[in-house]
Design a protein around this motif. Structure first.
Motif, PDB file in Angstrom:
ATOM      1  N   ALA A  10       0.829  -1.206   0.000  1.00 44.12           N
ATOM      2  CA  ALA A  10       0.000   0.000   0.000  1.00 44.12           C
ATOM      3  C   ALA A  10       0.864   1.257   0.000  1.00 44.12           C
ATOM      4  O   ALA A  10       0.533   2.262  -0.654  1.00 44.12           O
ATOM      5  N   GLN A  11       1.973   1.237   0.711  1.00 44.22           N
ATOM      6  CA  GLN A  11       2.875   2.383   0.739  1.00 44.22           C
ATOM      7  C   GLN A  11       3.549   2.597  -0.611  1.00 44.22           C
ATOM      8  O   GLN A  11       3.695   3.729  -1.079  1.00 44.22           O
ATOM      9  N   GLU A  12       3.937   1.512  -1.254  1.00 42.85           N
ATOM     10  CA  GLU A  12       4.556   1.619  -2.573  1.00 42.85           C
ATOM     11  C   GLU A  12       3.577   2.172  -3.607  1.00 42.85           C
ATOM     12  O   GLU A  12       3.982   2.852  -4.558  1.00 42.85           O
ATOM     13  N   ALA A  13       2.275   1.894  -3.400  1.00 40.14           N
ATOM     14  CA  ALA A  13       1.251   2.418  -4.306  1.00 40.14           C
ATOM     15  C   ALA A  13       0.906   3.868  -4.001  1.00 40.14           C
ATOM     16  O   ALA A  13       0.125   4.494  -4.732  1.00 40.14           O
ATOM     17  N   GLY A  14       1.466   4.406  -2.910  1.00 41.93           N
ATOM     18  CA  GLY A  14       1.226   5.800  -2.557  1.00 41.93           C
ATOM     19  C   GLY A  14      -0.112   6.060  -1.902  1.00 41.93           C
ATOM     20  O   GLY A  14      -0.545   7.219  -1.815  1.00 41.93           O
ATOM     21  N   VAL A  15      -0.781   4.999  -1.393  1.00 40.41           N
ATOM     22  CA  VAL A  15      -2.109   5.189  -0.809  1.00 40.41           C
ATOM     23  C   VAL A  15      -2.087   5.080   0.711  1.00 40.41           C
ATOM     24  O   VAL A  15      -3.129   5.261   1.355  1.00 40.41           O
ATOM     25  N   LEU A  16      -0.926   4.808   1.288  1.00 44.58           N
ATOM     26  CA  LEU A  16      -0.808   4.658   2.739  1.00 44.58           C
ATOM     27  C   LEU A  16       0.334   5.526   3.236  1.00 44.58           C
ATOM     28  O   LEU A  16       1.415   5.549   2.626  1.00 44.58           O
ATOM     29  N   ARG A  17       0.116   6.232   4.315  1.00 43.01           N
ATOM     30  CA  ARG A  17       1.149   7.103   4.856  1.00 43.01           C
ATOM     31  C   ARG A  17       2.425   6.308   5.150  1.00 43.01           C
ATOM     32  O   ARG A  17       2.384   5.156   5.589  1.00 43.01           O
ATOM     33  N   GLU A  18       3.549   6.933   4.933  1.00 46.33           N
ATOM     34  CA  GLU A  18       4.836   6.245   4.994  1.00 46.33           C
ATOM     35  C   GLU A  18       5.251   5.857   6.410  1.00 46.33           C
ATOM     36  O   GLU A  18       6.065   4.949   6.603  1.00 46.33           O
ATOM     37  N   ASP A  19       4.709   6.542   7.413  1.00 44.88           N
ATOM     38  CA  ASP A  19       5.125   6.245   8.783  1.00 44.88           C
ATOM     39  C   ASP A  19       4.270   5.168   9.445  1.00 44.88           C
ATOM     40  O   ASP A  19       4.431   4.871  10.627  1.00 44.88           O
ATOM     41  N   PHE A  20       3.358   4.564   8.689  1.00 42.74           N
ATOM     42  CA  PHE A  20       2.550   3.470   9.224  1.00 42.74           C
ATOM     43  C   PHE A  20       3.396   2.208   9.242  1.00 42.74           C
ATOM     44  O   PHE A  20       4.151   1.927   8.312  1.00 42.74           O
ATOM     45  N   SER A  21       3.255   1.396  10.310  1.00 37.40           N
ATOM     46  CA  SER A  21       4.039   0.179  10.460  1.00 37.40           C
ATOM     47  C   SER A  21       3.137  -1.049  10.559  1.00 37.40           C
ATOM     48  O   SER A  21       1.980  -0.956  10.993  1.00 37.40           O
ATOM     49  N   ALA A  22       3.685  -2.188  10.167  1.00 37.22           N
ATOM     50  CA  ALA A  22       2.916  -3.434  10.271  1.00 37.22           C
ATOM     51  C   ALA A  22       2.512  -3.721  11.708  1.00 37.22           C
ATOM     52  O   ALA A  22       1.462  -4.324  11.956  1.00 37.22           O
ATOM     53  N   THR A  23       3.314  -3.311  12.663  1.00 35.19           N
ATOM     54  CA  THR A  23       2.965  -3.552  14.065  1.00 35.19           C
ATOM     55  C   THR A  23       1.794  -2.688  14.525  1.00 35.19           C
ATOM     56  O   THR A  23       1.217  -2.944  15.589  1.00 35.19           O
ATOM     57  N   ASP A  24       1.430  -1.667  13.740  1.00 28.61           N
ATOM     58  CA  ASP A  24       0.253  -0.868  14.077  1.00 28.61           C
ATOM     59  C   ASP A  24      -1.032  -1.666  13.865  1.00 28.61           C
ATOM     60  O   ASP A  24      -2.052  -1.384  14.503  1.00 28.61           O
ATOM     61  N   VAL A  25      -0.998  -2.645  12.967  1.00 25.17           N
ATOM     62  CA  VAL A  25      -2.215  -3.384  12.616  1.00 25.17           C
ATOM     63  C   VAL A  25      -2.788  -4.142  13.813  1.00 25.17           C
ATOM     64  O   VAL A  25      -3.972  -3.950  14.154  1.00 25.17           O
ATOM     65  N   PRO A  26      -2.019  -5.015  14.476  1.00 24.36           N
ATOM     66  CA  PRO A  26      -2.620  -5.711  15.625  1.00 24.36           C
ATOM     67  C   PRO A  26      -3.005  -4.774  16.754  1.00 24.36           C
ATOM     68  O   PRO A  26      -4.016  -4.998  17.437  1.00 24.36           O
TER      69      PRO A  26
END
Length: 231
Positions: free
Chosen positions: A148-164
């Motif tokens: 999603a970040q590579e597609a430019g649709v997700l903020r760059e400072d979001f992390s996978a650990t934010d999901v859980p």
């Protein structure tokens, strides 16, 4: 035949399937445990499960020697399902929708089961199974985020650990407001999703109204009374 109803083969050293009535009891116990642990969390006892199932506690112990073995079996399929859904989302063509759909699934899963949330957060029971699930999910969720970040649709400072953590947070909101509005977590998921975009032209319509002052007061009063706060 063993004392707990298992029929054994004579010369091969193996075991035939449980007798039909024993298997019915086992399924009854699992269904009862799902309801008890979902609503009351992992503090519930095997005595509580036996009462809910309408069987003697000895029957429960014959099928499951301790609470850990029952919890591990009960939630194994749910944990596997979370891994499978993450993998399916990764195959979706739209990177943004893939991430959002998994976030919604994870949040709904945690919101619907106090026991599963406790299991995943604290790993008091089924440690090996939970650790395995986390190890399986981590790379898949990381790929969902990175795509999603590579597609430019997700903020760059979001992390996978934010999901859980988002899922746990929304699950806690659902538990807190369960007495007045168990679906209120969907409101906060929408607010969070809007905040994940790098930029946006407008805001999403919120699917659930905010709690009224009266409902907030009810939630605050009921939250300290486990028997009334969960339904």
């Amino acid at each position: 035949m063993t004392s707990d109803g298992v029929v054994t083969t004579g010369g091969c050293g193996g075991e035939r399937p449980l007798r039909r009535d024993a298997e019915r009891n086992r399924q009854r116990i699992l269904l009862a445990a799902a309801e008890v642990f979902t609503q009351r969390g992992l503090d519930a006892t095997l005595d509580d499960v036996a009462r809910q199932a309408g069987v003697g506690v000895g029957t429960v112990y014959r099928r499951f020697p301790d609470k850990e073995s029952l919890v591990a079996e009960l939630f194994a399929d749910r944990i596997d399902a979370m891994v499978a859904v993450a993998e399916q989302a990764l195959a979706a063509p739209d990177p943004w929708q893939a991430l959002v759909s998994y976030l919604e699934y994870a949040a709904e899963t945690m919101a619907s089961s106090i026991g599963l949330r406790q299991l995943m957060m604290f790993a008091t029971y089924g440690r090996d199974r939970v650790a395995y699930a986390r190890e399986q999910m981590r790379p898949v969720v990381t790929k969902l985020v990175e795509r999603a970040q590579e597609a430019g649709v997700l903020r760059e400072d979001f992390s996978a650990t934010d999901v859980p953590l988002i899922a746990y947070m929304l699950g806690a909101a659902a538990e807190y407001a369960s007495y007045v509005e168990p679906e209120v977590w969907r409101r906060y998921l929408t607010l969070i999703i809007d905040g994940l975009r790098p930029s946006r032209d407008g805001v999403s319509e919120l699917p659930v109204p905010a709690l009224t002052p009266q409902e907030m007061e009810q939630s605050m009063r009921a939250h300290g009374q486990p028997g009334q706060a969960r339904r």
